[in-house]
Each structure stands twice: as structure tokens, then as C-alpha cells.
Design a protein around this motif. Structure first.
Motif: not given
Length: 134
Positions: A69-80
Motif C-alpha cells: 500500500c501507498c498512502y498519499v498524505s498530501d496532494l497539493a498544487v499551487c493555485k496558478e
């Protein structure tokens, strides 16, 4: 903004860089607690980052055993930079690293629930959690 986005595996980042991405992306994280953010970086064992030159613009932060298993704790991309396929590419790179032996697991923010089925995730109703106290 340059036209070439590069992706890196486990490139060192610091708390301020991550806080900048979190603040820009709209994801809710304890950005006022720099030490806690640094621990989040230090204890993840798979970071895939997206860069515009030397600027961190996206991250997929994971905990994985690379075999089940691989838990993705965060997926974030700058708004622009959102809606340019960067989040999808980050997740594809996670899939490559974790291999097809690992299930990719994440908890979605309510505002992103509609996004994940479009990129191959199956919604499940069998998850449980004990919420954070802060």
C-alpha cells in the motif's frame, strides 16, 4: 511562469517551501506550525515534487511500504498551476514508484471528491479514522 515543469523523487525540501504550496493550493494544513510541517516532510518516505525552475509548485507526499500500500498524505498544487495536469502527473509518478503491487490510498478533501474518479480512483466506503485532536 516557465513552460517546462520538472518532477523529482525525494528531492529535499524545507517546511517554508511546503507551507508556500499548501497556502497557495487551498489545502488545509497546520501551516502556522513550522516544526510540525517539517516533521511531515521528514517522516514521509516518498515525495514526488513538481518544479517550475527552482520554485516548488506541487507535491505528492506519501507513506508506503512499496509492496502492498501507498498512502498519499498530501496532494497539493499551487493555485496558478492547477488544472494543467500537474496533480494527475504527480499521482501517476506515485503509481510508478509504488508499483502495481501497491494500492494507492488517499482521503479526499470534500471539495476534491469529484476529481479522483476522473483520474482512475475508485471511491470506497470501508475507510475508518480517528480524527486528530488539533
Amino acid at each position: 511562469m516557465t513552460t517546462t515543469i520538472t518532477y523529482k523523487r525525494n528531492r529535499p525540501i524545507n517546511a517554508q517551501q511546503l507551507i508556500s504550496v499548501f497556502a497557495s493550493s487551498g489545502i488545509k494544513r497546520p501551516i502556522q506550525d513550522v516544526a510540525r510541517i517539517q516533521k511531515m516532510i521528514d517522516h514521509a518516505n516518498l515525495l514526488i515534487t513538481a518544479w517550475d525552475g527552482e520554485k516548488l509548485i506541487g507535491i505528492a507526499r506519501c507513506v508506503t511500504d512499496f509492496s502492498y500500500c501507498c498512502y498519499v498524505s498530501d496532494l497539493a498544487v499551487c493555485k496558478e498551476y492547477q488544472q494543467k495536469g500537474i496533480g494527475k502527473t504527480l499521482l501517476n509518478k506515485i503509481k510508478e514508484e509504488a508499483t502495481d503491487q501497491s494500492a494507492i490510498i488517499l482521503l479526499s478533501a470534500p471539495s476534491a471528491v469529484e476529481y479522483y474518479p476522473h483520474i482512475g480512483f475508485e471511491q470506497v466506503d470501508v475507510a475508518f479514522r480517528i480524527p486528530r485532536s488539533n
